[in-house]
Write an enzyme that holds these catalytic residues in place. Structure first.
Site, PDB file in Angstrom:
ATOM      1  N   ASP A  84      30.221  11.510  61.392  1.00  0.00           N
ATOM      2  CA  ASP A  84      29.901  11.248  59.980  1.00  0.00           C
ATOM      3  C   ASP A  84      28.466  11.620  59.605  1.00  0.00           C
ATOM      4  O   ASP A  84      28.222  12.207  58.558  1.00  0.00           O
ATOM      5  CB  ASP A  84      30.158   9.769  59.640  1.00  0.00           C
ATOM      6  N   THR A 118      20.516  22.831  45.964  1.00  0.00           N
ATOM      7  CA  THR A 118      21.734  23.100  45.188  1.00  0.00           C
ATOM      8  C   THR A 118      22.924  22.253  45.646  1.00  0.00           C
ATOM      9  O   THR A 118      23.039  21.925  46.827  1.00  0.00           O
ATOM     10  CB  THR A 118      22.109  24.593  45.234  1.00  0.00           C
ATOM     11  N   SER A 123      27.799   5.803  60.847  1.00  0.00           N
ATOM     12  CA  SER A 123      27.505   5.388  59.472  1.00  0.00           C
ATOM     13  C   SER A 123      26.374   4.362  59.462  1.00  0.00           C
ATOM     14  O   SER A 123      25.761   4.110  58.427  1.00  0.00           O
ATOM     15  CB  SER A 123      28.747   4.788  58.822  1.00  0.00           C
ATOM     16  N   THR A 148      33.396   8.151  67.227  1.00  0.00           N
ATOM     17  CA  THR A 148      34.827   8.128  67.575  1.00  0.00           C
ATOM     18  C   THR A 148      35.083   8.524  69.021  1.00  0.00           C
ATOM     19  O   THR A 148      35.961   7.969  69.685  1.00  0.00           O
ATOM     20  CB  THR A 148      35.594   9.113  66.656  1.00  0.00           C
ATOM     21  N   THR A 195      26.751  20.924  58.094  1.00  0.00           N
ATOM     22  CA  THR A 195      27.185  19.862  57.195  1.00  0.00           C
ATOM     23  C   THR A 195      28.619  19.490  57.570  1.00  0.00           C
ATOM     24  O   THR A 195      29.385  20.354  58.013  1.00  0.00           O
ATOM     25  CB  THR A 195      27.036  20.359  55.733  1.00  0.00           C
TER      26      THR A 195
HETATM   27  N1  ASP Z   1      32.951   6.979  61.852  1.00  0.00           N
HETATM   28  C1  ASP Z   1      32.764   7.814  63.022  1.00  0.00           C
HETATM   29  C2  ASP Z   1      31.269   7.979  63.245  1.00  0.00           C
HETATM   30  O1  ASP Z   1      30.654   8.783  62.600  1.00  0.00           O
HETATM   31  C3  ASP Z   1      33.432   9.129  62.844  1.00  0.00           C
HETATM   32  C4  ASP Z   1      33.329  10.077  64.039  1.00  0.00           C
HETATM   33  O2  ASP Z   1      32.767   9.807  65.056  1.00  0.00           O
HETATM   34  O3  ASP Z   1      33.872  11.170  63.912  1.00  0.00           O
HETATM   35  O4  ASP Z   1      30.699   7.271  64.055  1.00  0.00           O
END
Ligand code: ASP
Length: 342
Positions: free
Chosen positions: A92, A278, A61, A16, A167
């Site tokens: 992500d 866990t 992603s 982002t 995380t």
């Molecule tokens: N979908 C974006 C990514 O992980 C979210 C982000 O950058 O915060 O590339």
């Protein structure tokens, strides 16, 4: 080479932070890295030299082990020329990449700081500027000409964390990450306060060793009440499967139904590694504490202790790539290699 100011390599992988909104669809997509830097003239005020490099920018992603190797190779190729590295990455899967890089970069003696943002850098209310500027400052921190931070970490919303302890916890808040089982490495307020005693201390006599062999023939199973034998069997019957991470309940507990334990026992005897982690975000697996985990201990399930899912996955790929014996594998997995477990 004698240098007065620390030199930092900024590696842009996407996310982002460097995206713009598509006029037609409204969806966020990656854009040119150079334009990104123009949006932050403040970078020129920092007391360090900054060089930039970019691979093909992606939404995180789409991250995968091959891309992790590309990042590791970029760091390896310029390791001697820079004092620190800042990796811009989508939030992500940032914790997965930071964890993976921590295992791949053995004996790392310089900072590798992952950061990104929840809003694009061009947005008025963006969190990107603070994240980027402070990450560069963190990577530039030196004492007696030595980097203060010598590990892979993640900086987001005023906090510096050990990367393999993080995380992603929130898709909306600027505070998107947490490190539930390890103290924050630093906090940015009026002063940048570093918790020195919690920093990783690598052996200064060992040179950087970059591991590029990652084996991702693994599965991750989150247990739930009612999970069927057919589902579990279908995963374990995959012929290329080498290891499975089981996300169990509480302190590492699971059903004691005979079909389940017998299936795991049979797979372990055939050389499949099974790791118990866990589902809780905080705390640790303690096999044998309850009757519902005693059988797992007896049949040779490996304890992931208080490791995050993200670090469990990348540690597994890394250790499978090391081609070690079954016995050595269990002890190597149960031992903290880069501060990823207690
Ligand atoms: N979908 C974006 C990514 O992980 C979210 C982000 O950058 O915060 O590339």
């Amino acid at each position: 080479m004698s240098r007065t100011k620390p030199s930092i390599l900024l590696i842009y992988t996407g996310g982002t932070i460097g995206m713009i909104r598509d006029f037609k669809t409204g969806a966020l997509k990656a854009f040119d890295f150079k334009t990104l830097l123009d949006k932050i003239p403040e970078l020129q005020l920092l007391d360090c030299n900054i060089d930039t490099v970019s691979n093909k920018p992606i939404d995180s992603s789409n991250m995968n082990p091959d891309y992790w190797v590309e990042i590791a190779e970029l760091i390896e190729a310029s390791y001697d020329d820079f004092d620190g590295f800042v990796v811009l990455h989508g939030s992500d899967t940032m914790s997965y990449t930071a964890s993976a890089l921590s295992f791949m970069l053995e004996n790392l003696a310089k900072p590798v700081v992952f950061t990104g943002s929840q809003l694009p850098i061009g947005d008025l209310r963006t969190d990107a500027k603070e994240n980027l500027i402070t990450s560069i400052q963190v990577a530039s921190l030196q004492k007696d000409k030595e980097p203060v931070i010598k590990e892979v970490c993640l900086y987001f919303e005023y906090k510096l964390y050990r990367g393999n302890r993080t995380t992603k916890i929130n898709a909306e808040h600027f505070q998107a990450f947490a490190s539930p089982n390890y103290t924050d490495l630093a906090e940015s307020g009026v002063h940048l306060k570093v918790n020195k005693r919690y920093l990783f201390k690598p052996d200064p006599n060992k040179p950087l060793k970059v591991h590029k062999n990652l084996d991702h023939n693994i599965a991750l199973i989150k247990l739930f009440p009612g999970i069927t034998k057919t589902v579990i069997e279908s995963i374990f019957n995959n012929p290329s499967l080498k290891a499975v991470i089981l996300e169990t309940y509480g302190a590492g507990n699971c059903t004691t139904e005979a079909w389940f334990i017998e299936l795991l026992e049979e797979k372990i005897s055939k050389g499949i590694h099974i790791i118990n982690i866990t589902q809780c975000s905080g705390g640790s697996v303690m096999m044998g504490q309850y009757e519902t985990s005693s059988s797992l201990k007896r049949i040779g399930v490996i304890s992931g202790k208080d490791i995050t899912t993200e670090a469990a996955v990348s540690k597994l790929m890394y250790l499978l790539g090391q081609n070690i014996s079954k016995e050595m594998f269990k002890s190597a997995y149960e031992m903290p290699l880069r501060g990823e477990m207690t």
